[in-house]
Design a protein around this motif. Structure first.
Motif, PDB file in Angstrom:
ATOM      1  N   ILE A 170       0.812  -1.205   0.000  1.00 42.34           N
ATOM      2  CA  ILE A 170       0.000   0.000   0.000  1.00 42.34           C
ATOM      3  C   ILE A 170       0.853   1.265   0.000  1.00 42.34           C
ATOM      4  CG2 ILE A 170      -1.747   1.303   1.266  1.00 42.34           C
ATOM      5  CD1 ILE A 170      -2.826  -1.242   0.146  1.00 42.34           C
ATOM      6  N   ASN A 171       0.523   2.171  -0.913  1.00 41.50           N
ATOM      7  CA  ASN A 171       1.092   3.506  -0.904  1.00 41.50           C
ATOM      8  C   ASN A 171      -0.037   4.450  -0.495  1.00 41.50           C
ATOM      9  OD1 ASN A 171       1.548   6.246  -2.103  1.00 41.50           O
ATOM     10  ND2 ASN A 171       3.508   5.321  -2.647  1.00 41.50           N
ATOM     11  N   PRO A 172      -0.037   4.945   0.749  1.00 36.79           N
ATOM     12  CA  PRO A 172      -1.180   5.710   1.261  1.00 36.79           C
ATOM     13  C   PRO A 172      -1.524   6.932   0.414  1.00 36.79           C
ATOM     14  CG  PRO A 172       0.337   5.142   3.033  1.00 36.79           C
ATOM     15  CD  PRO A 172       1.021   4.787   1.745  1.00 36.79           C
ATOM     16  N   GLN A 173      -0.496   7.643  -0.075  1.00 34.63           N
ATOM     17  CA  GLN A 173      -0.766   8.855  -0.851  1.00 34.63           C
ATOM     18  C   GLN A 173      -1.476   8.535  -2.154  1.00 34.63           C
ATOM     19  OE1 GLN A 173       2.732  11.144  -1.814  1.00 34.63           O
ATOM     20  NE2 GLN A 173       1.574  13.029  -2.091  1.00 34.63           N
ATOM     21  N   ARG A 174      -0.996   7.500  -2.859  1.00 38.85           N
ATOM     22  CA  ARG A 174      -1.637   7.136  -4.122  1.00 38.85           C
ATOM     23  C   ARG A 174      -3.003   6.492  -3.881  1.00 38.85           C
ATOM     24  NH1 ARG A 174       3.753   6.211  -5.828  1.00 38.85           N
ATOM     25  NH2 ARG A 174       3.769   3.939  -5.658  1.00 38.85           N
ATOM     26  N   GLU A 175      -3.126   5.736  -2.797  1.00 38.19           N
ATOM     27  CA  GLU A 175      -4.412   5.128  -2.474  1.00 38.19           C
ATOM     28  C   GLU A 175      -5.462   6.209  -2.222  1.00 38.19           C
ATOM     29  OE1 GLU A 175      -5.915   1.476   0.333  1.00 38.19           O
ATOM     30  OE2 GLU A 175      -4.765   3.064   1.299  1.00 38.19           O
ATOM     31  N   ASN A 176      -5.091   7.248  -1.481  1.00 42.80           N
ATOM     32  CA  ASN A 176      -6.017   8.339  -1.202  1.00 42.80           C
ATOM     33  C   ASN A 176      -6.366   9.100  -2.477  1.00 42.80           C
ATOM     34  OD1 ASN A 176      -7.432  10.173   0.727  1.00 42.80           O
ATOM     35  ND2 ASN A 176      -5.953  11.642  -0.074  1.00 42.80           N
ATOM     36  N   PHE A 177      -5.341   9.319  -3.328  1.00 46.29           N
ATOM     37  CA  PHE A 177      -5.595   9.997  -4.598  1.00 46.29           C
ATOM     38  C   PHE A 177      -6.593   9.207  -5.434  1.00 46.29           C
ATOM     39  CE2 PHE A 177      -4.701  10.124  -9.146  1.00 46.29           C
ATOM     40  CZ  PHE A 177      -4.942  11.467  -9.413  1.00 46.29           C
ATOM     41  N   ARG A 178      -6.447   7.883  -5.468  1.00 45.53           N
ATOM     42  CA  ARG A 178      -7.328   7.060  -6.289  1.00 45.53           C
ATOM     43  C   ARG A 178      -8.765   7.098  -5.773  1.00 45.53           C
ATOM     44  NH1 ARG A 178      -8.665   1.359  -7.175  1.00 45.53           N
ATOM     45  NH2 ARG A 178      -9.065   1.143  -9.416  1.00 45.53           N
ATOM     46  N   LYS A 179      -8.937   7.145  -4.469  1.00 48.81           N
ATOM     47  CA  LYS A 179     -10.287   7.253  -3.906  1.00 48.81           C
ATOM     48  C   LYS A 179     -10.981   8.516  -4.405  1.00 48.81           C
ATOM     49  CE  LYS A 179      -9.480   4.604   0.344  1.00 48.81           C
ATOM     50  NZ  LYS A 179      -9.339   4.688   1.824  1.00 48.81           N
ATOM     51  N   ILE A 180     -10.231   9.622  -4.442  1.00 50.53           N
ATOM     52  CA  ILE A 180     -10.797  10.886  -4.936  1.00 50.53           C
ATOM     53  C   ILE A 180     -11.077  10.779  -6.428  1.00 50.53           C
ATOM     54  CG2 ILE A 180     -10.367  13.358  -5.234  1.00 50.53           C
ATOM     55  CD1 ILE A 180      -8.511  13.181  -2.775  1.00 50.53           C
ATOM     56  N   LEU A 181     -10.147  10.164  -7.166  1.00 44.89           N
ATOM     57  CA  LEU A 181     -10.320   9.981  -8.610  1.00 44.89           C
ATOM     58  C   LEU A 181     -11.609   9.220  -8.909  1.00 44.89           C
ATOM     59  CD1 LEU A 181      -9.087  10.072 -11.544  1.00 44.89           C
ATOM     60  CD2 LEU A 181      -8.038   7.863 -11.011  1.00 44.89           C
ATOM     61  N   LEU A 182     -11.843   8.128  -8.195  1.00 46.69           N
ATOM     62  CA  LEU A 182     -13.024   7.305  -8.443  1.00 46.69           C
ATOM     63  C   LEU A 182     -14.312   7.995  -8.010  1.00 46.69           C
ATOM     64  CD1 LEU A 182     -11.681   3.805  -7.318  1.00 46.69           C
ATOM     65  CD2 LEU A 182     -12.054   4.600  -9.646  1.00 46.69           C
ATOM     66  N   SER A 183     -14.248   8.719  -6.893  1.00 46.25           N
ATOM     67  CA  SER A 183     -15.464   9.360  -6.387  1.00 46.25           C
ATOM     68  C   SER A 183     -15.879  10.564  -7.226  1.00 46.25           C
ATOM     69  CB  SER A 183     -15.279   9.780  -4.927  1.00 46.25           C
ATOM     70  OG  SER A 183     -14.283  10.781  -4.816  1.00 46.25           O
ATOM     71  N   GLU A 184     -14.897  11.316  -7.754  1.00 46.33           N
ATOM     72  CA  GLU A 184     -15.222  12.546  -8.480  1.00 46.33           C
ATOM     73  C   GLU A 184     -15.266  12.360  -9.993  1.00 46.33           C
ATOM     74  OE1 GLU A 184     -12.981  15.948  -7.324  1.00 46.33           O
ATOM     75  OE2 GLU A 184     -13.215  15.584  -5.175  1.00 46.33           O
ATOM     76  N   TYR A 185     -14.507  11.391 -10.499  1.00 44.26           N
ATOM     77  CA  TYR A 185     -14.422  11.239 -11.959  1.00 44.26           C
ATOM     78  C   TYR A 185     -14.706   9.809 -12.420  1.00 44.26           C
ATOM     79  CZ  TYR A 185     -11.995  15.699 -11.377  1.00 44.26           C
ATOM     80  OH  TYR A 185     -11.674  16.997 -11.042  1.00 44.26           O
ATOM     81  N   GLY A 186     -15.287   8.999 -11.546  1.00 42.57           N
ATOM     82  CA  GLY A 186     -15.543   7.604 -11.876  1.00 42.57           C
ATOM     83  C   GLY A 186     -16.449   7.394 -13.068  1.00 42.57           C
ATOM     84  N   PHE A 187     -17.272   8.392 -13.386  1.00 46.51           N
ATOM     85  CA  PHE A 187     -18.164   8.268 -14.548  1.00 46.51           C
ATOM     86  C   PHE A 187     -17.382   8.083 -15.836  1.00 46.51           C
ATOM     87  CE2 PHE A 187     -17.177  12.732 -14.027  1.00 46.51           C
ATOM     88  CZ  PHE A 187     -16.986  13.196 -15.318  1.00 46.51           C
ATOM     89  N   LEU A 188     -16.161   8.599 -15.882  1.00 44.67           N
ATOM     90  CA  LEU A 188     -15.332   8.443 -17.084  1.00 44.67           C
ATOM     91  C   LEU A 188     -14.876   7.000 -17.229  1.00 44.67           C
ATOM     92  CD1 LEU A 188     -13.138  11.650 -16.700  1.00 44.67           C
ATOM     93  CD2 LEU A 188     -14.929  11.275 -18.400  1.00 44.67           C
ATOM     94  N   GLN A 189     -14.600   6.350 -16.124  1.00 45.19           N
ATOM     95  CA  GLN A 189     -14.197   4.946 -16.151  1.00 45.19           C
ATOM     96  C   GLN A 189     -15.316   4.071 -16.688  1.00 45.19           C
ATOM     97  OE1 GLN A 189     -14.430   2.800 -12.512  1.00 45.19           O
ATOM     98  NE2 GLN A 189     -12.490   1.761 -12.877  1.00 45.19           N
ATOM     99  N   ALA A 190     -16.519   4.307 -16.242  1.00 42.43           N
ATOM    100  CA  ALA A 190     -17.649   3.494 -16.686  1.00 42.43           C
ATOM    101  C   ALA A 190     -17.819   3.584 -18.188  1.00 42.43           C
ATOM    102  CB  ALA A 190     -18.925   3.946 -15.977  1.00 42.43           C
TER     103      ALA A 190
END
Length: 241
Positions: free
Chosen positions: A84-104
């Motif tokens: 686990i890399n805490p900084q990148r893990e936290n960044f990814r949580k924000i990425l998925l919560s705010e921009y997850g619609f792009l992934q779908a």
């Protein structure tokens, strides 16, 4: 297309990726650029030029929002499974919560045909189909990689059990399947190749998944495992039913 990512968020991205070798970052940029239509020419294609945030952000600006999401998502997962890399893990949580619609959007375009066709061939095998549908759900929600990969293996195992009407373990199922005649049109060489791939698939599961050694498994590797699992399921349901 208008950029949907805020400049503050993208600056945070660069800081989150500190410690990732420039060669790894460059590989992700180049691969996504090659797969884009039309192919994208990167402003800074060489790894030596990515130590500055301005160069990193200029490379990123060359892509569509969906491609930006894919790049950021892949980079944020480097070192995040089993290490686990805490900084990148936290960044990814924000990425998925705010921009997850792009992934779908991006993933559904790439995999919808594979999902639909594979599910169709599993109609006669309810247990395998149920497990495979669960894998699709996990994949689209970006669930834990270990659980997803283990369930992909189980979907193949469940299908073999349903085809053979057996409760044996993986090795016993594969052995019995090897004795079962496939439908016409399958050469001996192709059968041998298929069973060799199946063997390596199980070895990967034993070494990487069961022993929790997934530190270097990135998003692209998971997608590959999903695709090869889907191919196994389609081949078995078509030629061994």
């Amino acid at each position: 297309m208008q950029n949907v990512f805020s400049s503050t968020f993208l600056s945070q991205a660069f800081k989150s990726f500190e410690g990732i070798p420039n060669s790894r970052i460059t590989d992700v940029f180049r691969r996504v650029a090659r797969n884009s239509e039309p192919c994208i020419e990167l402003p800074y294609p060489e790894e030596q030029t990515l130590f500055k945030d301005r160069n990193f952000l200029e490379n990123l600006s060359a892509f569509s929002n969906e491609d930006k999401f894919q790049i950021l998502d892949e980079l944020s997962q480097i070192g995040n499974v089993g290490n686990i890399n805490p900084q990148r893990e936290n960044f990814r949580k924000i990425l998925l919560s705010e921009y997850g619609f792009l992934q779908a959007e991006s993933r559904s375009k790439a995999f919808s045909d594979v999902f639909i066709e594979t599910t169709h061939f599993l109609e006669k095998y309810p247990k395998a189909k149920k497990k495979y549908l669960s894998c699709i759900d996990q994949f689209e929600r970006n669930s834990d990689a270990i659980h997803l990969l283990d369930d992909l293996r189980k979907s193949v195992e469940f299908l073999m059990k349903e085809i053979l009407k057996s409760r044996k373990s993986w090795n016993g199922l594969v052995e019995d399947l090897g004795k079962k005649n496939a439908t016409s049109g399958i050469s001996v060489r192709f059968r041998n190749m298929f069973f060799t791939l199946l063997k390596h698939f199980e070895e990967f599961q034993n070494e990487e998944v069961k022993h929790n050694e997934l530190a270097n498994t990135d998003a692209e590797s998971i997608e590959f495992m999903f695709e090869i699992t889907s191919a196994f399921l389609r081949f078995l349901s078509k030629h061994y039913s």
